[in-house]
Design a protein around this motif. Structure first.
Motif, PDB file in Angstrom:
ATOM      1  N   GLY A  94     -18.923  -2.615  -1.110  1.00  0.00           N
ATOM      2  CA  GLY A  94     -20.272  -2.127  -1.359  1.00  0.00           C
ATOM      3  C   GLY A  94     -21.197  -2.251  -0.175  1.00  0.00           C
ATOM      4  N   ALA A  95     -20.675  -2.719   0.970  1.00  0.00           N
ATOM      5  CA  ALA A  95     -21.498  -2.811   2.175  1.00  0.00           C
ATOM      6  C   ALA A  95     -21.655  -1.423   2.790  1.00  0.00           C
ATOM      7  N   ASP A  96     -22.581  -1.311   3.764  1.00  0.00           N
ATOM      8  CA  ASP A  96     -22.800  -0.026   4.424  1.00  0.00           C
ATOM      9  C   ASP A  96     -21.524   0.460   5.110  1.00  0.00           C
ATOM     10  N   TRP A  97     -20.752  -0.469   5.669  1.00  0.00           N
ATOM     11  CA  TRP A  97     -19.454  -0.104   6.252  1.00  0.00           C
ATOM     12  C   TRP A  97     -18.403  -0.145   5.162  1.00  0.00           C
ATOM     13  N   THR A  98     -17.520   0.842   5.144  1.00  0.00           N
ATOM     14  CA  THR A  98     -16.425   0.835   4.182  1.00  0.00           C
ATOM     15  C   THR A  98     -15.396  -0.229   4.582  1.00  0.00           C
ATOM     16  N   VAL A  99     -14.496  -0.511   3.664  1.00  0.00           N
ATOM     17  CA  VAL A  99     -13.415  -1.453   3.961  1.00  0.00           C
ATOM     18  C   VAL A  99     -12.581  -0.928   5.131  1.00  0.00           C
ATOM     19  N   THR A 100     -12.307   0.378   5.131  1.00  0.00           N
ATOM     20  CA  THR A 100     -11.532   0.976   6.219  1.00  0.00           C
ATOM     21  C   THR A 100     -12.248   0.827   7.550  1.00  0.00           C
ATOM     22  N   ALA A 101     -13.560   1.058   7.553  1.00  0.00           N
ATOM     23  CA  ALA A 101     -14.332   0.907   8.789  1.00  0.00           C
ATOM     24  C   ALA A 101     -14.266  -0.526   9.294  1.00  0.00           C
ATOM     25  N   HIS A 102     -14.316  -1.491   8.378  1.00  0.00           N
ATOM     26  CA  HIS A 102     -14.161  -2.890   8.780  1.00  0.00           C
ATOM     27  C   HIS A 102     -12.821  -3.100   9.488  1.00  0.00           C
ATOM     28  N   GLY A 103     -11.770  -2.524   8.936  1.00  0.00           N
ATOM     29  CA  GLY A 103     -10.455  -2.694   9.538  1.00  0.00           C
ATOM     30  C   GLY A 103     -10.391  -2.168  10.957  1.00  0.00           C
ATOM     31  N   TYR A 104     -10.918  -0.973  11.180  1.00  0.00           N
ATOM     32  CA  TYR A 104     -10.851  -0.382  12.513  1.00  0.00           C
ATOM     33  C   TYR A 104     -11.796  -1.072  13.500  1.00  0.00           C
ATOM     34  N   LEU A 105     -12.961  -1.495  13.035  1.00  0.00           N
ATOM     35  CA  LEU A 105     -13.871  -2.229  13.918  1.00  0.00           C
ATOM     36  C   LEU A 105     -13.268  -3.570  14.319  1.00  0.00           C
ATOM     37  N   ALA A 106     -12.634  -4.245  13.357  1.00  0.00           N
ATOM     38  CA  ALA A 106     -11.982  -5.514  13.670  1.00  0.00           C
ATOM     39  C   ALA A 106     -10.818  -5.308  14.631  1.00  0.00           C
ATOM     40  N   ALA A 107     -10.062  -4.220  14.440  1.00  0.00           N
ATOM     41  CA  ALA A 107      -8.955  -3.925  15.347  1.00  0.00           C
ATOM     42  C   ALA A 107      -9.459  -3.722  16.767  1.00  0.00           C
ATOM     43  N   PHE A 108     -10.543  -2.993  16.910  1.00  0.00           N
ATOM     44  CA  PHE A 108     -11.088  -2.759  18.246  1.00  0.00           C
ATOM     45  C   PHE A 108     -11.615  -4.058  18.843  1.00  0.00           C
ATOM     46  N   ALA A 109     -12.222  -4.902  18.003  1.00  0.00           N
ATOM     47  CA  ALA A 109     -12.700  -6.201  18.487  1.00  0.00           C
ATOM     48  C   ALA A 109     -11.538  -7.050  18.975  1.00  0.00           C
ATOM     49  N   ALA A 110     -10.393  -6.987  18.291  1.00  0.00           N
ATOM     50  CA  ALA A 110      -9.214  -7.743  18.722  1.00  0.00           C
ATOM     51  C   ALA A 110      -8.694  -7.245  20.058  1.00  0.00           C
ATOM     52  N   VAL A 111      -8.687  -5.926  20.245  1.00  0.00           N
ATOM     53  CA  VAL A 111      -8.250  -5.372  21.528  1.00  0.00           C
ATOM     54  C   VAL A 111      -9.204  -5.798  22.641  1.00  0.00           C
ATOM     55  N   LEU A 112     -10.507  -5.768  22.360  1.00  0.00           N
ATOM     56  CA  LEU A 112     -11.480  -6.249  23.342  1.00  0.00           C
ATOM     57  C   LEU A 112     -11.225  -7.716  23.684  1.00  0.00           C
ATOM     58  N   GLY A 113     -10.886  -8.512  22.661  1.00  0.00           N
ATOM     59  CA  GLY A 113     -10.582  -9.914  22.910  1.00  0.00           C
ATOM     60  C   GLY A 113      -9.361 -10.087  23.793  1.00  0.00           C
ATOM     61  N   HIS A 114      -8.372  -9.236  23.614  1.00  0.00           N
ATOM     62  CA  HIS A 114      -7.176  -9.322  24.461  1.00  0.00           C
ATOM     63  C   HIS A 114      -7.518  -8.990  25.914  1.00  0.00           C
ATOM     64  N   VAL A 115      -8.354  -7.989  26.103  1.00  0.00           N
ATOM     65  CA  VAL A 115      -8.708  -7.568  27.463  1.00  0.00           C
ATOM     66  C   VAL A 115      -9.638  -8.574  28.118  1.00  0.00           C
TER      67      VAL A 115
END
Length: 226
Positions: A94-115
């Motif tokens: 029920g947040a402004d971001w969908t569950v799917t959007a959370h998944g992809y944003l978190a994935a990108f954050a993880a890639v940023l963390g790796h770099v």
């Protein structure tokens, strides 16, 4: 129509809940756990001081051998998968971001963390393995397509960096042709751009003719000579 013009809108400026922020920070922290640097500490080496100086699987293979490199790849893929899974599992409904959007944003954050890993002085790898790990959870259909493209370019050219860049650039095209939703399309475009950026040194060496090859993988060259 240009690809960028066809991207559907995605409101990143939407209200961020505390849980959403925590999930993204956790994803970045998980991504910051570099496989090569963690395993390197057990061996007493820092591969950023060897070979190409990159804390990724390719440099690990060249400087430390196959077993070490396999361990690096397992960790780096696993952390991408874990960050995406946690975001999907605990995203606020029920947040402004969908569950799917959370998944992809978190994935990108993880890639940023790796770099740019916070635990390792912001000097990490190039992000490809962590990206693959997140896709195994979020978009598993894309993974074999990317692997086939990556392998075909390596067989034809022997250049790992070039193969990774071409595979990454195929990701947004795949999303476009399969009518992916906004979170997947934006993630694909951003991830492809990041992979190109992290491989800018490889591309510069390709232009200069000084990029290293994996000669044993260049099968087409061997067949032609045979």
């Amino acid at each position: 129509m240009p690809f960028a013009a066809s991207l559907p809108p995605l409101s990143i400026a939407a209200a961020v809940t505390p849980l959403s922020a925590l999930l993204l920070l956790a994803a970045y922290a998980i991504g910051s756990l570099s496989g090569s640097l963690l395993l390197g500490k057990l061996r007493g080496v820092d591969i950023r001081q060897q070979g190409s100086g990159n804390a990724g699987g390719t440099n690990a293979l060249r400087t430390q051998g196959l077993r070490f490199a396999l361990g690096v790849v397992v960790i780096d893929i696993g952390k991408g998968a874990l960050a995406a899974w946690l975001a999907l599992r605990y995203a606020p409904v029920g947040a402004d971001w969908t569950v799917t959007a959370h998944g992809y944003l978190a994935a990108f954050a993880a890639v940023l963390g790796h770099v740019w890993p916070i635990w390792h002085g912001f000097r990490g790898g190039k992000g490809a393995a962590t990206l693959i790990g997140s896709l195994l959870v979020l978009w598993p259909f894309a993974v074999p397509v990317l692997v086939v493209i990556w392998g075909a370019v390596i067989i034809a050219s022997g250049y790992v960096g070039l193969a990774t860049v071409i595979a990454a650039l195929s990701l947004p095209l795949l999303g476009w042709f399969t009518d992916a939703g906004a979170p997947r399309l934006w993630f694909s475009a951003a991830a492809a751009a990041l992979i190109v950026f992290t491989h800018r040194g490889n591309l510069a060496r390709l232009r200069a003719g000084t990029e290293s090859r994996f000669a044993r993988a260049r099968l087409l060259h061997r067949w032609r000579r045979g």
